[in-house]
Design a protein around this motif. Structure first.
Motif, PDB file in Angstrom:
ATOM      1  N   GLU A  51       9.860  11.746  -7.779  1.00  0.00           N
ATOM      2  CA  GLU A  51       8.651  11.975  -7.037  1.00  0.00           C
ATOM      3  C   GLU A  51       8.410  13.508  -6.516  1.00  0.00           C
ATOM      4  N   GLN A 109       0.910  -1.346  -0.087  1.00  0.00           N
ATOM      5  CA  GLN A 109      -0.037   0.094  -0.007  1.00  0.00           C
ATOM      6  C   GLN A 109       0.832   1.177   0.079  1.00  0.00           C
ATOM      7  N   LEU A 110       0.428   2.316  -0.894  1.00  0.00           N
ATOM      8  CA  LEU A 110       1.181   3.305  -0.729  1.00  0.00           C
ATOM      9  C   LEU A 110       0.464   4.558  -0.657  1.00  0.00           C
ATOM     10  N   LYS A 111       0.922   5.613   0.066  1.00  0.00           N
ATOM     11  CA  LYS A 111       0.035   6.618   0.533  1.00  0.00           C
ATOM     12  C   LYS A 111       0.519   7.920  -0.270  1.00  0.00           C
ATOM     13  N   VAL A 112      -0.281   8.755  -0.810  1.00  0.00           N
ATOM     14  CA  VAL A 112       0.046  10.005  -1.283  1.00  0.00           C
ATOM     15  C   VAL A 112      -1.018  10.938  -0.584  1.00  0.00           C
ATOM     16  N   THR A 113      -0.101  12.147  -0.156  1.00  0.00           N
ATOM     17  CA  THR A 113      -0.764  12.963   0.854  1.00  0.00           C
ATOM     18  C   THR A 113      -0.889  14.141  -0.003  1.00  0.00           C
ATOM     19  N   GLU A 118     -13.977  14.264   3.230  1.00  0.00           N
ATOM     20  CA  GLU A 118     -13.791  13.169   3.746  1.00  0.00           C
ATOM     21  C   GLU A 118     -14.972  12.829   4.635  1.00  0.00           C
ATOM     22  N   LYS A 162       5.539   6.731  -7.314  1.00  0.00           N
ATOM     23  CA  LYS A 162       5.649   5.942  -6.208  1.00  0.00           C
ATOM     24  C   LYS A 162       5.604   4.592  -6.463  1.00  0.00           C
ATOM     25  N   THR A 163       4.349   4.384  -7.208  1.00  0.00           N
ATOM     26  CA  THR A 163       3.990   2.862  -7.733  1.00  0.00           C
ATOM     27  C   THR A 163       5.181   2.153  -8.495  1.00  0.00           C
ATOM     28  N   ALA A 197       1.492   9.394  -7.707  1.00  0.00           N
ATOM     29  CA  ALA A 197       1.073   8.259  -7.593  1.00  0.00           C
ATOM     30  C   ALA A 197       1.835   7.366  -8.470  1.00  0.00           C
TER      31      ALA A 197
END
Length: 152
Positions: A106, A5-9, A37, A68-69, A65
């Protein structure tokens, strides 16, 4: 390969709003993170054309995203291919995996649009930011989808 799992803020501005872009008309607008949200907000609507879409992400969020992937998957893919193909072959034939990939840059997400005007929906009373032209005339509330008229 195991799941990951990757997180993009997505950074918010000083008012706690994040930048979104309509995939249909290209209109840029901002919504408050808390409202975005919130479970009571079923869909986000474009303030210009009024459509709802599954994805209002800006291109820089999508690019980050994807980078990062790629940076997470490519080394794992190379290891998996070496492991699987290393078992194949005989004395005459052998396999060697060499992947030529570089790490994707990135780039951080920028909140570059500051010319948006804060508006409050008369129906749901939520705050969003839209272009000044829409704020002075009419727009669709991004949260409730009801048209807002701010004429003279």
């Amino acid at each position: 390969m195991e799941s990951f799992q990757l997180k993009v803020t997505i950074p918010s501005d000083e008012d706690g709003c994040i930048l979104l872009r309509c995939p249909r008309c290209g209109e840029l607008f901002k919504v408050a993170v808390d409202n975005y949200e919130d479970d009571s907000v079923l869909d986000i609507h474009c303030p210009l054309c009024g459509i709802t879409a599954g994805n209002f992400l800006t291109q820089d969020v999508i690019d980050l995203a994807l980078a990062k992937t790629a940076n997470a998957v490519m080394p794992e893919l190379e290891k998996e291919l070496k492991r699987e193909l290393g078992k194949m072959g005989n004395g005459l034939i052998s396999f060697d995996v060499k992947m030529d990939y570089g790490e994707e840059p990135e780039k951080p997400i920028q909140q570059a649009i500051e010319a948006l005007q804060k508006v409050t929906c008369k129906d749901c009373e939520r705050v969003s930011k839209v272009s000044p032209a829409l704020a002075m005339s009419s727009y669709t509330c991004p949260y409730c989808g009801i048209g807002q008229f701010n004429g003279f």
